[in-house]
Design an enzyme around this catalytic site. Structure first.
Site, PDB file in Angstrom:
ATOM      1  N   THR A  34      -3.313   6.262   0.647  1.00 63.44           N
ATOM      2  CA  THR A  34      -3.920   6.518   1.358  1.00 63.44           C
ATOM      3  C   THR A  34      -4.112   6.453   2.891  1.00 63.44           C
ATOM      4  O   THR A  34      -2.581   6.110   3.307  1.00 63.44           O
ATOM      5  CB  THR A  34      -5.442   5.181   1.563  1.00 63.44           C
ATOM      6  OG1 THR A  34      -6.320   5.024   2.858  1.00 63.44           O
ATOM      7  CG2 THR A  34      -4.149   3.949   1.541  1.00 63.44           C
ATOM      8  N   GLU A  52      -4.722   5.621   5.425  1.00 62.83           N
ATOM      9  CA  GLU A  52      -4.439   4.072   6.516  1.00 62.83           C
ATOM     10  C   GLU A  52      -3.505   4.033   6.336  1.00 62.83           C
ATOM     11  O   GLU A  52      -2.839   3.603   7.088  1.00 62.83           O
ATOM     12  CB  GLU A  52      -5.085   3.265   5.003  1.00 62.83           C
ATOM     13  CG  GLU A  52      -6.693   3.549   6.096  1.00 62.83           C
ATOM     14  CD  GLU A  52      -6.675   2.631   7.476  1.00 62.83           C
ATOM     15  OE1 GLU A  52      -6.245   1.528   7.911  1.00 62.83           O
ATOM     16  OE2 GLU A  52      -7.514   2.649   7.981  1.00 62.83           O
ATOM     17  N   TYR A  97      -5.247  -3.842   4.527  1.00 65.87           N
ATOM     18  CA  TYR A  97      -5.393  -3.052   2.997  1.00 65.87           C
ATOM     19  C   TYR A  97      -4.235  -1.783   3.530  1.00 65.87           C
ATOM     20  O   TYR A  97      -3.727  -1.323   2.272  1.00 65.87           O
ATOM     21  CB  TYR A  97      -6.480  -2.477   3.558  1.00 65.87           C
ATOM     22  CG  TYR A  97      -6.809  -1.377   3.034  1.00 65.87           C
ATOM     23  CD1 TYR A  97      -7.117  -1.420   1.359  1.00 65.87           C
ATOM     24  CD2 TYR A  97      -6.714  -0.337   3.255  1.00 65.87           C
ATOM     25  CE1 TYR A  97      -7.541   0.075   0.608  1.00 65.87           C
ATOM     26  CE2 TYR A  97      -7.278   1.207   2.411  1.00 65.87           C
ATOM     27  CZ  TYR A  97      -7.653   0.881   1.305  1.00 65.87           C
ATOM     28  OH  TYR A  97      -7.360   2.555   0.651  1.00 65.87           O
ATOM     29  N   LYS A 107      -1.578  -0.833   0.983  1.00 64.46           N
ATOM     30  CA  LYS A 107      -2.171   0.201  -0.031  1.00 64.46           C
ATOM     31  C   LYS A 107      -0.486   0.653   0.114  1.00 64.46           C
ATOM     32  O   LYS A 107       0.200   1.716  -0.719  1.00 64.46           O
ATOM     33  CB  LYS A 107      -2.672   1.164   0.784  1.00 64.46           C
ATOM     34  CG  LYS A 107      -3.837   0.707  -0.158  1.00 64.46           C
ATOM     35  CD  LYS A 107      -4.761   1.563  -1.002  1.00 64.46           C
ATOM     36  CE  LYS A 107      -5.122   1.714  -1.949  1.00 64.46           C
ATOM     37  NZ  LYS A 107      -5.593   1.607  -3.030  1.00 64.46           N
TER      38      LYS A 107
HETATM   39  P1  NAP Z   1     -14.813   1.577  -3.996  1.00 61.11           P
HETATM   40  O1  NAP Z   1     -15.807   2.657  -4.198  1.00 61.11           O
HETATM   41  O2  NAP Z   1     -14.475   0.245  -3.217  1.00 61.11           O
HETATM   42  O3  NAP Z   1     -14.222   0.903  -5.897  1.00 61.11           O
HETATM   43  C1  NAP Z   1     -12.714   0.330  -5.708  1.00 61.11           C
HETATM   44  C2  NAP Z   1     -13.483  -0.372  -7.568  1.00 61.11           C
HETATM   45  O4  NAP Z   1     -12.048  -1.202  -7.998  1.00 61.11           O
HETATM   46  C3  NAP Z   1     -14.798  -0.909  -7.856  1.00 61.11           C
HETATM   47  O5  NAP Z   1     -14.486  -0.218  -9.278  1.00 61.11           O
HETATM   48  C4  NAP Z   1     -14.354  -2.144  -8.258  1.00 61.11           C
HETATM   49  O6  NAP Z   1     -14.568  -2.831  -8.803  1.00 61.11           O
HETATM   50  C5  NAP Z   1     -12.891  -2.438  -8.621  1.00 61.11           C
HETATM   51  N1  NAP Z   1     -11.915  -4.146  -8.146  1.00 61.11           N
HETATM   52  C6  NAP Z   1     -12.103  -4.079  -6.772  1.00 61.11           C
HETATM   53  N2  NAP Z   1     -10.977  -5.655  -7.265  1.00 61.11           N
HETATM   54  C7  NAP Z   1     -11.002  -5.401  -8.755  1.00 61.11           C
HETATM   55  C8  NAP Z   1     -10.234  -6.362  -9.477  1.00 61.11           C
HETATM   56  N3  NAP Z   1      -9.754  -7.321  -8.960  1.00 61.11           N
HETATM   57  N4  NAP Z   1     -10.008  -5.746 -10.598  1.00 61.11           N
HETATM   58  C9  NAP Z   1     -10.408  -4.929 -11.337  1.00 61.11           C
HETATM   59  N5  NAP Z   1     -10.903  -3.588 -10.436  1.00 61.11           N
HETATM   60  C10 NAP Z   1     -10.845  -3.969  -8.688  1.00 61.11           C
HETATM   61  O7  NAP Z   1     -13.202   2.651  -3.623  1.00 61.11           O
HETATM   62  P2  NAP Z   1     -13.173   4.265  -3.589  1.00 61.11           P
HETATM   63  O8  NAP Z   1     -14.130   4.846  -1.828  1.00 61.11           O
HETATM   64  O9  NAP Z   1     -14.194   4.123  -4.536  1.00 61.11           O
HETATM   65  O10 NAP Z   1     -12.249   4.215  -3.791  1.00 61.11           O
HETATM   66  C11 NAP Z   1     -11.145   4.401  -4.751  1.00 61.11           C
HETATM   67  C12 NAP Z   1      -9.224   4.222  -4.243  1.00 61.11           C
HETATM   68  O11 NAP Z   1      -8.915   4.982  -3.129  1.00 61.11           O
HETATM   69  C13 NAP Z   1      -9.234   2.870  -4.179  1.00 61.11           C
HETATM   70  O12 NAP Z   1      -7.698   1.986  -4.531  1.00 61.11           O
HETATM   71  C14 NAP Z   1      -9.390   3.171  -2.511  1.00 61.11           C
HETATM   72  O13 NAP Z   1      -8.336   1.570  -1.643  1.00 61.11           O
HETATM   73  C15 NAP Z   1      -8.444   4.207  -1.891  1.00 61.11           C
HETATM   74  N6  NAP Z   1      -8.654   5.444  -1.335  1.00 61.11           N
HETATM   75  C16 NAP Z   1      -9.769   5.513  -1.112  1.00 61.11           C
HETATM   76  C17 NAP Z   1     -10.443   6.693  -0.201  1.00 61.11           C
HETATM   77  C18 NAP Z   1     -11.836   7.195   0.328  1.00 61.11           C
HETATM   78  O14 NAP Z   1     -12.232   7.124   1.404  1.00 61.11           O
HETATM   79  N7  NAP Z   1     -13.078   6.335  -0.516  1.00 61.11           N
HETATM   80  C19 NAP Z   1      -9.522   7.214   1.141  1.00 61.11           C
HETATM   81  C20 NAP Z   1      -8.540   6.816   0.293  1.00 61.11           C
HETATM   82  C21 NAP Z   1      -8.056   5.584  -0.316  1.00 61.11           C
HETATM   83  P3  NAP Z   1     -16.854  -3.556  -8.741  1.00 61.11           P
HETATM   84  O15 NAP Z   1     -17.293  -2.069  -8.541  1.00 61.11           O
HETATM   85  O16 NAP Z   1     -16.885  -4.703  -9.919  1.00 61.11           O
HETATM   86  O17 NAP Z   1     -16.361  -4.179  -7.329  1.00 61.11           O
HETATM   87  O1  G4F Z   2     -15.879   3.959   6.801  1.00 64.11           O
HETATM   88  P1  G4F Z   2     -14.530   3.105   7.516  1.00 64.11           P
HETATM   89  O2  G4F Z   2     -14.751   1.277   7.188  1.00 64.11           O
HETATM   90  O3  G4F Z   2     -13.172   3.939   6.888  1.00 64.11           O
HETATM   91  P2  G4F Z   2     -12.323   3.062   6.844  1.00 64.11           P
HETATM   92  O4  G4F Z   2     -11.198   1.626   8.147  1.00 64.11           O
HETATM   93  O5  G4F Z   2     -11.580   4.467   7.278  1.00 64.11           O
HETATM   94  O6  G4F Z   2     -11.340   3.164   5.380  1.00 64.11           O
HETATM   95  C1  G4F Z   2     -11.469   4.015   4.424  1.00 64.11           C
HETATM   96  O7  G4F Z   2     -10.755   5.722   4.776  1.00 64.11           O
HETATM   97  C2  G4F Z   2      -9.178   4.850   4.083  1.00 64.11           C
HETATM   98  C3  G4F Z   2      -8.636   6.066   3.836  1.00 64.11           C
HETATM   99  O8  G4F Z   2      -8.048   6.686   5.468  1.00 64.11           O
HETATM  100  C4  G4F Z   2      -9.929   4.030   3.098  1.00 64.11           C
HETATM  101  F1  G4F Z   2      -8.192   3.894   2.125  1.00 64.11           F
HETATM  102  C5  G4F Z   2     -10.517   3.127   2.914  1.00 64.11           C
HETATM  103  O9  G4F Z   2     -10.254   2.354   1.839  1.00 64.11           O
HETATM  104  C6  G4F Z   2     -11.575   3.362   3.354  1.00 64.11           C
HETATM  105  O10 G4F Z   2     -12.144   4.028   2.086  1.00 64.11           O
HETATM  106  O11 G4F Z   2     -14.486   2.839   8.327  1.00 64.11           O
HETATM  107  C7  G4F Z   2     -13.955   3.902  10.017  1.00 64.11           C
HETATM  108  C8  G4F Z   2     -14.095   4.138  11.100  1.00 64.11           C
HETATM  109  C9  G4F Z   2     -13.290   3.380  11.218  1.00 64.11           C
HETATM  110  O12 G4F Z   2     -12.136   3.574  12.713  1.00 64.11           O
HETATM  111  C10 G4F Z   2     -14.526   2.079  11.702  1.00 64.11           C
HETATM  112  O13 G4F Z   2     -13.912   1.356  12.885  1.00 64.11           O
HETATM  113  O14 G4F Z   2     -15.713   4.045  11.418  1.00 64.11           O
HETATM  114  C11 G4F Z   2     -14.859   3.001  12.445  1.00 64.11           C
HETATM  115  N1  G4F Z   2     -16.366   2.020  12.905  1.00 64.11           N
HETATM  116  C12 G4F Z   2     -17.685   2.080  14.500  1.00 64.11           C
HETATM  117  N2  G4F Z   2     -18.571   1.492  13.596  1.00 64.11           N
HETATM  118  C13 G4F Z   2     -16.697   1.522  11.773  1.00 64.11           C
HETATM  119  C14 G4F Z   2     -18.118   0.308  11.923  1.00 64.11           C
HETATM  120  N3  G4F Z   2     -16.872   1.160  10.784  1.00 64.11           N
HETATM  121  C15 G4F Z   2     -17.547   0.607   9.320  1.00 64.11           C
HETATM  122  N4  G4F Z   2     -17.496   0.290   8.610  1.00 64.11           N
HETATM  123  N5  G4F Z   2     -19.205  -0.011  10.371  1.00 64.11           N
HETATM  124  C16 G4F Z   2     -19.530   0.127  11.550  1.00 64.11           C
HETATM  125  O15 G4F Z   2     -19.989  -0.099  11.373  1.00 64.11           O
END
Ligand code: NAP
Ligand code: G4F
Length: 324
Positions: free
Chosen positions: A127, A129, A151, A155
């Site tokens: 990520t 992050e 987090y 990661k």
């Molecule tokens: P998400 O919607 O939060 O999905 C997380 C998944 O992990 C869900 O299926 C959850 O299952 C499963 N999980 C959590 N704890 C577990 C455990 N102990 N054992 C088995 N499964 C478990 O995340 P996403 O947005 O799809 O992201 C996918 C991956 O990419 C994550 O690793 C995230 O950190 C990474 N990532 C995401 C972004 C982004 O912007 N979306 C960016 C960079 C990296 P449940 O449904 O049962 O909770």
């Molecule tokens: O949507 P966010 O919670 O995503 P964040 O923290 O960037 O993390 C996501 O992206 C990562 C990749 O860079 C992933 F690895 C991670 O698993 C996840 O998918 O927050 C985005 C931004 C932050 O700066 C936060 O402080 O939005 C700002 N924000 C402002 N108000 C808020 C809020 N975020 C959330 N969730 N809720 C608010 O009310």
């Protein structure tokens, strides 16, 4: 051609569902590690009409045996490790659990691959992050890491373990350093979906205001449906490697709100209320990725701009809220 078996951890999450759809459409037999929960976690797989085409394997990533059994049962030749406690905000409240799932969980999967089938190809969901307090204005594969949350630190451990297993055991293990990606299947706690859900509720008269934290934060937001293609492409390469996956454009939370409210004819300034409860103990102020390597080596490029993404999400939430 005989179909390949793939294993997805985190199959019930946003990316897991899109990736399952992509792999099923490519002819894979798709298996998913599925942690037992008391509530319904299968709605995303239903939404993409793929639930009946995947096989779920009961198990938890915190459990080494689960990872090994999932490898044995699936006979997977491609493994996508997407499971995580992925919400940054929660990682300060549950830092040890985040370390166990998001960090050590990756080691459990790497060990399972090494033990059961070291020829299998492995994808780690790294990520942006990990860049945290950014050390370069535009972040690439060579930018030094500086995580700013439990987090991000978890990661980073998983990322280096992936590199280490590649170098120590010659595993075909790749990391995608993905910048934020969103969709109508995004969890409601993340800021884009929180905004698009609130826009729908306000438009339909079910809410009046939207409480947010730091709206000056900037993110490089893309569409999850585009990003899972990059994951798959990484495992089709002869050589494993690490890739930044991003759009190359960054936008403030404030401007993302402006786009979402404007789509339904509203002004965000009339509805957004700043609430310090949503500030984080340490913020990642800005992320901006350089996807040049992914474009050059994988032939991958983001196809969906932020306006298209956010309006797609608002429309999906309008339909969802109207049905409630
Ligand atoms: P998400 O919607 O939060 O999905 C997380 C998944 O992990 C869900 O299926 C959850 O299952 C499963 N999980 C959590 N704890 C577990 C455990 N102990 N054992 C088995 N499964 C478990 O995340 P996403 O947005 O799809 O992201 C996918 C991956 O990419 C994550 O690793 C995230 O950190 C990474 N990532 C995401 C972004 C982004 O912007 N979306 C960016 C960079 C990296 P449940 O449904 O049962 O909770
Ligand atoms: O949507 P966010 O919670 O995503 P964040 O923290 O960037 O993390 C996501 O992206 C990562 C990749 O860079 C992933 F690895 C991670 O698993 C996840 O998918 O927050 C985005 C931004 C932050 O700066 C936060 O402080 O939005 C700002 N924000 C402002 N108000 C808020 C809020 N975020 C959330 N969730 N809720 C608010 O009310």
């Amino acid at each position: 051609m005989a179909s390949k078996n793939a294993l997805i951890t985190g199959i019930t999450g946003q990316d897991g569902a899109y990736l399952a759809r992509l792999l099923v459409d490519k002819g894979y037999q798709v298996f998913g590690l599925h942690a037992r929960r008391s509530t319904d976690t299968l709605w995303r797989l239903r939404y993409l009409d793929v639930l009946d085409q995947v096989q779920l394997i009961d198990g938890d990533l915190c459990d080494q045996g689960s990872a090994i059994r999932a490898m044995q049962k699936s006979q997977a030749v491609e493994v996508y490790n997407l499971a995580a406690q992925s919400f940054v905000g929660t990682s300060w409240e549950q830092p040890a659990l985040t370390g166990q799932v998001t960090g050590l969980g990756a080691t459990h999967m790497l060990e399972a691959v090494r033990i059961v089938n070291p020829q299998a190809r492995f994808y780690q969901a790294s990520t942006s992050e990990m860049f945290g307090l950014i050390q370069e204005t535009v972040q690439s594969e060579t930018t030094p890491f500086y995580p700013r949350s439990p987090y991000g630190a978890a990661k980073l451990y998983a990322h280096w373990m992936t590199v280490n297993y590649r170098e120590s055991f010659n595993l075909h293990a790749s990391s995608g350093i993905l910048f934020n990606h969103e969709s109508p299947l995004r969890g409601i706690e993340f800021v884009t979906r929180k905004v698009t859900d609130a826009v729908a509720r306000i438009k339909l008269g079910k809410a009046k205001e939207l409480r947010l934290g730091n709206i000056d934060a900037k993110r490089d937001w893309g569409f999850a449906g585009d990003y899972v293609e990059a994951m798959w492409l990484m495992l089709q390469q002869d050589t494993p490697d690490d890739y930044v996956v991003a759009t190359g454009t960054t936008t403030t939370v404030r401007d993302m709100c402006r786009i979402a409210f404007a789509h339904v004819g509203l002004n965000h300034e009339d509805h957004v209320v700043i609430d310090p409860r949503f500030y984080r103990p340490a913020e990642v102020d800005v992320l901006l990725g350089n996807p040049g390597k992914a474009e050059a080596k994988l032939g991958w490029k983001a196809k969906t701009d932020l306006e298209t993404l956010i309006t797609m999400m608002v429309d999906a939430d309008l339909a969802r809220v109207a049905k409630e």
